[in-house]
Design an enzyme around this catalytic site. Structure first.
Site, PDB file in Angstrom:
ATOM      1  N   GLU A 282      60.638 -60.776 -42.131  1.00  0.00           N
ATOM      2  CA  GLU A 282      61.719 -61.678 -42.484  1.00  0.00           C
ATOM      3  C   GLU A 282      61.304 -62.852 -43.342  1.00  0.00           C
ATOM      4  OE1 GLU A 282      60.051 -62.861 -38.390  1.00  0.00           O
ATOM      5  OE2 GLU A 282      60.452 -61.020 -39.499  1.00  0.00           O
TER       6      GLU A 282
ATOM      7  N   GLN B 289      50.684 -59.397 -45.604  1.00  0.00           N
ATOM      8  CA  GLN B 289      51.383 -59.207 -44.330  1.00  0.00           C
ATOM      9  C   GLN B 289      50.709 -60.142 -43.330  1.00  0.00           C
ATOM     10  OE1 GLN B 289      53.842 -58.638 -42.485  1.00  0.00           O
ATOM     11  NE2 GLN B 289      52.487 -58.799 -40.734  1.00  0.00           N
ATOM     12  N   CYS B 290      51.273 -61.333 -43.141  1.00  0.00           N
ATOM     13  CA  CYS B 290      50.621 -62.383 -42.345  1.00  0.00           C
ATOM     14  C   CYS B 290      51.034 -62.406 -40.883  1.00  0.00           C
ATOM     15  CB  CYS B 290      50.884 -63.746 -42.976  1.00  0.00           C
ATOM     16  SG  CYS B 290      50.093 -63.950 -44.590  1.00  0.00           S
TER      17      CYS B 290
ATOM     18  N   HIS C 299      67.148 -63.156 -38.774  1.00  0.00           N
ATOM     19  CA  HIS C 299      65.972 -64.022 -38.634  1.00  0.00           C
ATOM     20  C   HIS C 299      66.108 -65.310 -39.454  1.00  0.00           C
ATOM     21  CE1 HIS C 299      62.913 -62.311 -36.102  1.00  0.00           C
ATOM     22  NE2 HIS C 299      62.960 -61.127 -36.689  1.00  0.00           N
TER      23      HIS C 299
ATOM     24  N   HIS D 260      68.953 -57.176 -39.329  1.00  0.00           N
ATOM     25  CA  HIS D 260      67.981 -57.790 -38.426  1.00  0.00           C
ATOM     26  C   HIS D 260      67.176 -58.861 -39.156  1.00  0.00           C
ATOM     27  CE1 HIS D 260      65.279 -57.845 -34.889  1.00  0.00           C
ATOM     28  NE2 HIS D 260      64.338 -58.117 -35.785  1.00  0.00           N
ATOM     29  N   GLU D 261      66.667 -58.514 -40.339  1.00  0.00           N
ATOM     30  CA  GLU D 261      65.862 -59.487 -41.076  1.00  0.00           C
ATOM     31  C   GLU D 261      66.721 -60.670 -41.541  1.00  0.00           C
ATOM     32  OE1 GLU D 261      62.940 -58.887 -40.520  1.00  0.00           O
ATOM     33  OE2 GLU D 261      63.055 -56.743 -40.119  1.00  0.00           O
TER      34      GLU D 261
ATOM     35  N   MET E  33      53.884 -48.537 -38.713  1.00  0.00           N
ATOM     36  CA  MET E  33      53.309 -48.362 -37.379  1.00  0.00           C
ATOM     37  C   MET E  33      54.302 -47.787 -36.382  1.00  0.00           C
ATOM     38  SD  MET E  33      50.707 -51.583 -36.914  1.00  0.00           S
ATOM     39  CE  MET E  33      51.956 -52.844 -37.155  1.00  0.00           C
ATOM     40  N   LYS E  34      55.582 -48.012 -36.594  1.00  0.00           N
ATOM     41  CA  LYS E  34      56.596 -47.453 -35.701  1.00  0.00           C
ATOM     42  C   LYS E  34      56.529 -45.933 -35.679  1.00  0.00           C
ATOM     43  CE  LYS E  34      61.544 -47.585 -34.680  1.00  0.00           C
ATOM     44  NZ  LYS E  34      62.888 -48.030 -35.119  1.00  0.00           N
TER      45      LYS E  34
ATOM     46  N   TYR F  88      62.098 -57.831 -28.114  1.00  0.00           N
ATOM     47  CA  TYR F  88      63.342 -57.520 -28.810  1.00  0.00           C
ATOM     48  C   TYR F  88      64.448 -57.165 -27.810  1.00  0.00           C
ATOM     49  CZ  TYR F  88      60.484 -56.802 -33.069  1.00  0.00           C
ATOM     50  OH  TYR F  88      59.627 -56.953 -34.132  1.00  0.00           O
TER      51      TYR F  88
END
Length: 613
Positions: A281, A129-130, A309, A305-306, A563-564, A393
């Site tokens: 994405e 996860q960068c 992107h 959404h992704e 995290m959401k 967003y």
């Protein structure tokens, strides 16, 4: 030294690497990678080349032809907690350089899961996860979205496992002697129980989109350009295939709106529950949380959404993290256009309504530091993960929606297509966008206060709450709850998760405990399958002092690492005075769940607990 941006040591006066060739030996037992990175420059360079690193060890820099050492230095023995350390290599007419390195268990982009932490319970798993500035913890690089790069990669992993990557898969084959060079001895690389998976990304991407995963991964084709991959067994694969069956239709709609899909494949990888985001994405292969599988196809909105992107974010990228609205605001707008065409105007309006509520919540969250409510905030010295919010967003969406209303949708659609074709495969800043806007929509600066939208705090007065029948009805029903009226079953008979989410989010922050219990007794919201609904309800229960739901809160915080969901639940437990029992509960849950969370999520929860200790 000419700093390029606040979150990278990369020097604007130095060349950007154009390609990196990686060899990565995945050592699951040690939770580390032995690696090499062959960086190619656009032309021979003499002088320093500065790269970003964090939590890497055993670093060396070599001439790729002679393998003679190149002089290099690290910036400090005390790494910056956000940026890490700069690695500066001295070059003498070099057009490439070879770096060797090892990751460490502290490398923040990597989460290593033991077999017991996976769904199969038979094999280990690792994923990357960068986003936003974590690629530097995998390999030394110019870790800024301004530095787009092509790459190839050889991943060496245990033979029972398979690897996937946000790149073209070239081969699965036996390891070859010598191909790892000085990074990994042949005795390790060519062991009989190892296999090599080869990949190539031939289009230039920002480093935060570098991504791979390895483990026991199943897959199924759901369209001509889409394959669903899962770590989670056949049940998860079946559910994911059903949830995302309409992906090809969304791709075609996206192409009609925004131009050709440039990435060939649009595959989806459903990761373990610890994945800290809803989705990322990564081109060719989107990474997704399993919580997006809701059973009613509404999870496809996150996929929309992704997918969006693919045009806004991946094709055109924000030049710095301070310009992230160029990625997320455009993509939120594009997502809602796709949803409107595939699922209808009312469904898109619900999506916009949930976003409107989230934007107003962020105004409350940042009321003591309104800098973070700007479209282009100043983030020097800040960890992008800690100030991550819905502002880029939703305020970004509102800005673009405002422009659309001013010039009309047909004209705005033409503007969007021209914008994408003009800047594709480039990284740009807010100022570049504004100049392009003014050049292509003459007089727009006299019709909309562009400076206020970009540099002003808060929500501009010409932002707009969505207008739709179902949105108005749900908000009205939420207001009725204040007067003690619960929605009747006939009023909610056709509600899906989004309707319930919007309803719960528009209730008062805290109500009588008896009202919460009565609402749950009728509609079983604490056990709702849609995680957005479950978490919104549990947040309300915590704020209302309903301690009978603390068991469900604990179970939820131990099941997922998104995290959401972690941020609002931990915050609700510890915020405010006189909550000693709740604070002790939060600390105990975190201590017990800590190792199951991704390092990025661990850091976010630690910050919440330390600020409200």
């Amino acid at each position: 030294m000419a700093p390029l941006e606040p979150h990278s040591f990369a020097d604007a006066s130095q060349p950007f690497a154009t390609h990196v060739s990686l060899t990565l030996y995945l050592d699951f037992a040690a939770s580390t990678i032995l690696g090499s990175a062959l960086l190619t420059l656009p032309s021979p360079h003499t002088g320093p080349l500065t790269l970003d690193t964090r939590s890497l060890s055993n670093l060396s820099a070599l001439d790729p032809l002679s393998l003679f050492p190149l002089p290099f230095s690290l910036s400090s023995s005390n790494p910056d907690p956000v940026l890490g350390q700069s690695l500066t290599v001295s070059l003498s007419s070099h057009s490439s350089l070879l770096l060797t390195f090892s990751t460490t268990p502290a490398s923040s982009a990597l989460q290593w899961l033991s077999p017991a932490q996976t769904s199969s319970r038979s094999y280990p798993f690792v994923y990357t996860q960068c986003l936003s500035i974590h690629a530097r913890s995998i390999f030394p690089c110019q870790d800024t979205p301004a530095a787009r790069i092509r790459y190839s990669a050889k991943l060496n992993l245990p033979r029972p496992l398979s690897a996937v990557m946000a790149a073209t898969h070239l081969a699965r084959r036996d390891p070859a002697p010598g191909e790892a060079g000085p990074a990994c001895p042949d005795a390790f690389w060519c062991s009989q129980d190892r296999v090599v998976e080869e990949f190539s990304m031939n289009q230039p991407i920002p480093p935060y989109l570098f991504a791979f995963a390895a483990g026991d991964i199943g897959f199924r084709d759901v369209g001509p350009r889409t394959r669903v991959y899962v770590e989670g067994g056949i049940a998860v694969l079946d559910a994911a295939a059903r949830e995302f069956a309409g992906t090809e239709e969304m791709i075609r709609v996206g192409e009609a709106l925004f131009g050709p899909y440039e990435w060939e494949r649009f595959d989806l990888l459903v990761l373990p529950p610890s994945f800290p985001y809803g989705g990322v994405e990564n081109p060719r292969m989107v990474f997704l949380t399993p919580t997006v599988i809701r059973g009613d196809a509404s999870g496809a909105q996150l996929v929309a959404h992704e997918l969006a992107h693919s045009w806004t974010g991946n094709l055109i990228t924000n030049k710095t993290n301070e310009d992230s609205w160029l990625n997320e605001g455009f993509t939120t707008y594009a997502e809602r256009r796709i949803v409107e065409m595939v699922q209808g105007e009312e469904r898109a309006a619900l999506n916009t309504g949930i976003g409107w509520w989230a934007l107003n919540e962020e105004m409350e969250r940042f009321k003591d530091n309104m800098e973070f409510t700007k479209l282009k905030p100043k983030l020097a010295g800040m960890d992008p993960d800690e100030v991550y919010s819905q502002v880029p967003y939703e305020k970004g969406f509102q800005f673009l929606w405002r422009i659309e209303r001013q010039i009309g949708r047909p004209a705005f659609d033409e503007f969007l297509k021209k914008y994408i074709s003009t800047f594709k495969f480039q990284s740009i800043d807010t100022e570049t966008f504004l100049e392009f806007l003014k050049a292509n929509v003459p007089g727009i600066e006299n019709q909309i206060d562009l400076k206020l939208w970009v540099e002003g705090t808060g929500i501009p007065s010409d932002a707009m709450e969505p207008v739709s029948t179902i949105y108005t009805k749900i908000v009205s029903l939420a207001k009725d709850f204040n007067a003690g009226r619960m929605p009747r079953e006939d009023e909610v008979a056709d509600w899906l998760g989004q309707e319930w989410q919007l309803y719960l989010e528009n209730l008062p922050k805290a109500v009588e405990a008896s009202q919460v219990a009565a609402l749950d007794a009728r509609y079983r919201l604490a056990e709702y399958r849609d995680w957005e609904v479950k978490v919104a309800f549990l947040q309300l229960a915590i704020s209302s002092g309903c301690k009978e739901y603390f068991g469900e809160v604990e179970k939820t915080l131990k099941q997922v690492g998104r995290m959401k969901y972690l941020r609002p639940l931990y915050t609700a437990l510890v915020q405010g005075t006189g909550r000693d029992e709740e604070k002790m509960l939060a600390k105990r849950i975190f201590a017990e769940a800590h190792d199951s969370y991704h390092p990025i999520a661990q850091g976010v929860v630690e910050t919440i607990l330390s600020k409200n200790g």
